[in-house]
Design a protein around this motif. Structure first.
Motif, PDB file in Angstrom:
ATOM      1  N   VAL A   1       0.853  -1.193   0.000  1.00 11.89           N
ATOM      2  CA  VAL A   1       0.000   0.000   0.000  1.00 11.89           C
ATOM      3  C   VAL A   1       0.886   1.239   0.000  1.00 11.89           C
ATOM      4  O   VAL A   1       1.793   1.359   0.818  1.00 11.89           O
ATOM      5  N   ARG A   2       0.629   2.124  -0.969  1.00 11.33           N
ATOM      6  CA  ARG A   2       1.453   3.329  -1.117  1.00 11.33           C
ATOM      7  C   ARG A   2       0.520   4.539  -1.199  1.00 11.33           C
ATOM      8  O   ARG A   2       0.028   4.890  -2.273  1.00 11.33           O
ATOM      9  N   PRO A   3       0.238   5.152  -0.018  1.00 13.34           N
ATOM     10  CA  PRO A   3      -0.727   6.257  -0.019  1.00 13.34           C
ATOM     11  C   PRO A   3      -0.190   7.510  -0.694  1.00 13.34           C
ATOM     12  O   PRO A   3       1.001   7.803  -0.605  1.00 13.34           O
ATOM     13  N   GLU A   4      -1.081   8.251  -1.377  1.00 11.50           N
ATOM     14  CA  GLU A   4      -0.723   9.548  -1.957  1.00 11.50           C
ATOM     15  C   GLU A   4      -1.192  10.693  -1.056  1.00 11.50           C
ATOM     16  O   GLU A   4      -0.523  11.694  -0.929  1.00 11.50           O
ATOM     17  N   TYR A   5      -2.361  10.548  -0.473  1.00 14.96           N
ATOM     18  CA  TYR A   5      -2.773  11.502   0.561  1.00 14.96           C
ATOM     19  C   TYR A   5      -3.848  10.883   1.438  1.00 14.96           C
ATOM     20  O   TYR A   5      -4.560   9.956   1.029  1.00 14.96           O
ATOM     21  N   ALA A   6      -3.929  11.394   2.663  1.00 11.89           N
ATOM     22  CA  ALA A   6      -4.996  11.032   3.602  1.00 11.89           C
ATOM     23  C   ALA A   6      -5.225  12.301   4.411  1.00 11.89           C
ATOM     24  O   ALA A   6      -4.370  12.697   5.207  1.00 11.89           O
ATOM     25  N   VAL A   7      -6.340  12.978   4.153  1.00  6.73           N
ATOM     26  CA  VAL A   7      -6.528  14.330   4.699  1.00  6.73           C
ATOM     27  C   VAL A   7      -7.949  14.525   5.222  1.00  6.73           C
ATOM     28  O   VAL A   7      -8.866  13.785   4.857  1.00  6.73           O
ATOM     29  N   ILE A   8      -8.070  15.553   6.061  1.00  7.16           N
ATOM     30  CA  ILE A   8      -9.397  15.971   6.529  1.00  7.16           C
ATOM     31  C   ILE A   8      -9.559  17.428   6.104  1.00  7.16           C
ATOM     32  O   ILE A   8      -8.699  18.271   6.394  1.00  7.16           O
ATOM     33  N   ARG A   9     -10.619  17.720   5.373  1.00  5.52           N
ATOM     34  CA  ARG A   9     -10.762  19.029   4.725  1.00  5.52           C
ATOM     35  C   ARG A   9     -12.155  19.620   4.941  1.00  5.52           C
ATOM     36  O   ARG A   9     -13.086  18.924   5.344  1.00  5.52           O
TER      37      ARG A   9
END
Ligand code: AMP
Length: 284
Positions: free
Chosen positions: A237-245
């Motif tokens: 697993v290679r995340p590009e983003y994990a954000v709260i907006r």
């Protein structure tokens, strides 16, 4: 159910229906239809008299090295699914008709197209807004349905419709998931059995983000780091983003607020998946 490939033919069909007093609904797709797409058709039928599905794998929204060539195109199955869902007409344009050799006109929403998906996939949203604007011009629907699954896409398309005054009602439908929580996607069929299991990391990380906010954590970047850590704990697993907006502007947040959206993009093996979750806090 009519199946039409020509621009003139689709215009004639729609204009005849309009003359009969029908309201026209449009569900744009890239095909490889699954129950998520069908849910848009079902919602659309509640608002209009004539439902038109478009199936077009739009080359201009794929970047170099992306999966344009291998994107699934099971047209026979798609037409059967549309027929069963009660679709009135399917529009399957040819690439050359929509993008002739001299084609060079683009519809682009500003800043919102440059962050998150737009940052990871430069030019992607320019392709999306251009093709949807073209389809809207050809079909001139009263209503169009899109999925919340592609959260940033629906934000951008709603903005385009508002900003350039298209007289179209935009309806956003909830994400349809497999029973274990994986958001349905045409790209899920790329996943091996093992990666299909691993792909649950997206919905799990989103749930974790929500739990942390609900349990009183107020540092957004701490929660984002935790979501990334969860994703990174899986092999392949290679995340590009994990954000709260912010759910409307998609801007970064200093502090928790009553309405938020958590968004993730990650590779699982070679397959790039996205998912999101709206989060409501009673007392942020
Ligand atoms: P696509 O064929 O992937 O371009 O998607 C066509 C439309 O279906 C878009 O509006 C998507 O947001 C929507 N869609 C895709 N997957 C889902 C899903 N799991 N639930 C609801 N809508 C979806």
């Amino acid at each position: 159910m009519q199946v039409v490939g020509e621009i003139n033919a689709i215009r004639e069909i729609v204009s005849a229906k309009r003359q009969q007093g029908c309201r026209i609904g449009c569900v744009p797709t890239m095909g490889a239809l699954h129950p998520g797409h069908i849910s848009l058709v079902e919602e659309c039928s509640k608002h209009v008299d004539f439902v038109l599905v478009t199936i077009f794998v739009n080359p201009t929204q794929f970047g170099e090295g992306e999966d344009l060539g291998k994107y699934p195109r099971p047209l026979e199955d798609d037409l059967a699914a549309c027929q069963e869902a009660g679709v009135d007409c399917v529009y399957t344009p040819e690439i050359a008709a929509l993008y002739p050799e001299s084609y060079d006109t683009w519809v682009e929403v500003g800043d919102m197209s440059t962050i998150l998906e737009g940052d990871c996939r430069p030019g992607h949203f320019r392709g999306v807004t251009t093709i949807v604007a073209k389809l809207f011009n050809i079909i001139q629907p009263d209503v169009a349905c899109f999925g919340a699954k592609d959260y940033q896409q629906q934000s951008i398309l709603r903005k385009m419709v508002r900003d350039i005054n298209m007289p179209i009602e935009m309806i956003i439908c909830p994400t349809i998931r497999e029973s274990d929580g994986l958001a349905m996607s045409s790209r899920n069929r790329y996943l091996s059995t093992e990666h299909r299991q691993t792909a649950l990391c997206l919905s799990k990380a989103l749930e974790m983000g929500e739990q942390r906010l609900k349990s009183g954590e107020t540092d957004i970047s701490t929660i984002e780091q935790e979501m990334l850590k969860h994703l990174n704990s899986y092999s392949d697993v290679r995340p590009e983003y994990a954000v709260i907006r912010d759910p409307d502007s998609l801007n970064e947040l200093e502090n928790p607020q009553p309405e938020m959206v958590a968004l993730i993009a990650t590779y699982v093996g070679q397959t790039r998946l996205i998912d999101n979750r709206r989060i409501t806090l009673k007392n942020p």
